[in-house]
Design an enzyme around this catalytic site. Sequence first.
Site, PDB file in Angstrom:
ATOM      1  N   GLU A 228       0.885  -1.169   0.000  1.00 56.70           N
ATOM      2  CA  GLU A 228       0.000   0.000   0.000  1.00 56.70           C
ATOM      3  C   GLU A 228       0.912   1.205   0.000  1.00 56.70           C
ATOM      4  O   GLU A 228       1.573   1.493   1.005  1.00 56.70           O
ATOM      5  CB  GLU A 228      -0.932  -0.016   1.221  1.00 56.70           C
ATOM      6  CG  GLU A 228      -2.088   0.976   1.112  1.00 56.70           C
ATOM      7  CD  GLU A 228      -1.823   2.278   1.825  1.00 56.70           C
ATOM      8  OE1 GLU A 228      -1.373   3.223   1.137  1.00 56.70           O
ATOM      9  OE2 GLU A 228      -2.064   2.357   3.035  1.00 56.70           O
ATOM     10  N   CYS A 262      -1.919   8.806   2.753  1.00 56.94           N
ATOM     11  CA  CYS A 262      -1.939   8.376   1.348  1.00 56.94           C
ATOM     12  C   CYS A 262      -3.299   8.623   0.714  1.00 56.94           C
ATOM     13  O   CYS A 262      -3.392   8.761  -0.508  1.00 56.94           O
ATOM     14  CB  CYS A 262      -1.578   6.889   1.255  1.00 56.94           C
ATOM     15  SG  CYS A 262       0.096   6.509   1.805  1.00 56.94           S
TER      16      CYS A 262
END
Length: 457
Positions: A228, A262
């Site tokens: 990720e 993010c």
Amino acid sequence: MTIDVLNPTTGDVVNRYEAMDAQTIDERIDAAGSAYAAWRQIKMDERGAYLRDAAALLEKNQKRYAGLMALEMGKPIRDARAEIEKCAWLCRQVAESAAQMLAPEIVKTDAQKSFVTFPPLGVVLGVMPWNYPFWQVFRFAAPTLMAGNAVLLKHASNVPGCSLAIEAVMHEAGFPPTLFQALLISSKQVQAVVDHPSVKAVALTGSNAAGQAVAARAGRRIKKTVLELGGSDPYLILADADLDLAADACAVGRLLNAGQSCIAAKRLIVVEAVREAFEQRLVEKMKSVRMGDPMDEETEIGPLARSDLRDTLHRQVRESIDAGARLLLGGEIPGGRGFFYPPTILTDVRSGMPAFDEETFGPVAAVISAADEQEAILLANQTDFGLGAVVFTRDVKRGEQIAAERLEAGNCFVNAFVKSDPRLPFGGIKQSGYGRELSHYGIKEFVNIKTVYVVQP
């Protein structure tokens, strides 16, 4: 080698830890392998009991853990408490649902009996980031442990106290002491851990550079990875959007965790007909946010976690302005101590500017004009990243169609900012990584999806 911890609010060194040497690392990995051999035999309900106890300990010591996050990476104390609450929720949700998610699946074939089962892989290394120092670890570790694996944690070097605190939670909750272990090591030492034959898989949340390095190393050993990585999430504000709702969600989505996420709202793509009205609302929302000491209950945005992160962010802002972007708010490094950066809004942002092309990891919103809905979608997908995306529109059916079919991202929301939920899969595409965490998709990443085919002789 020592690991120094700087308080980002003051810039002072507040703690110093000794990094582990190669012998200690090998001993811990071997011990994890032994613990796994016994743990995989433990029944699911017993595993879940330990995880529920971990949830209770998180809640009991919530204030202490929140203070640790505020000290090591500058998270506002009230946000840090909410992070601990979310970790406890995750633990209970996984404990309750894991048995069903990993139950054998019967498949009708020509065999007398055929089914799919999900045994664990073994020791799994988690390389975790500093921005959500408890949540990111539990998001990876809780399902991985419930699936029957052992966990090694290589946390970010600026949050070693959080790493050791999580290890202590797991041990106090009753997990076997060597089943979950924190490794206080440098990034350079990660390669040797990945190479170790007892380590069967790796999960990494972090930068693209770190993901590339770890995936390449694991690939040489044919080991499973889940990544990720970064994101440059587009938030589309269409002509029929509720602008108050959109501005509020964009402000929260951009400033949460000082923008160090993010899945933060990074590129705000606004149909030109409503751009000026949206910008006015966004400026009002973002300029009213209180920046200050993360230990203060009234603080909404704390410092950035490191000085180099602030330097990079400010460079991106200045280079975007030099390339033609206009500054609507912020954009100047404040005086005084600490690594603070104010809420900042750039408009007239275009492709070719850092604010469009790069991930901005801080409280900087980039407003991008689109002629219409079709151009907004094209601009949204004009990125190497694919983690989250949002569309704001009063036509919910149309918004759902755009989210489901047109936006290139792993997590697409309508009229709400992107966030993770234990009940839903989380992850990205393109340069944002691969694989999934959370839900039944996530818990099956670190298992052997095994076919069993039985014929009566």
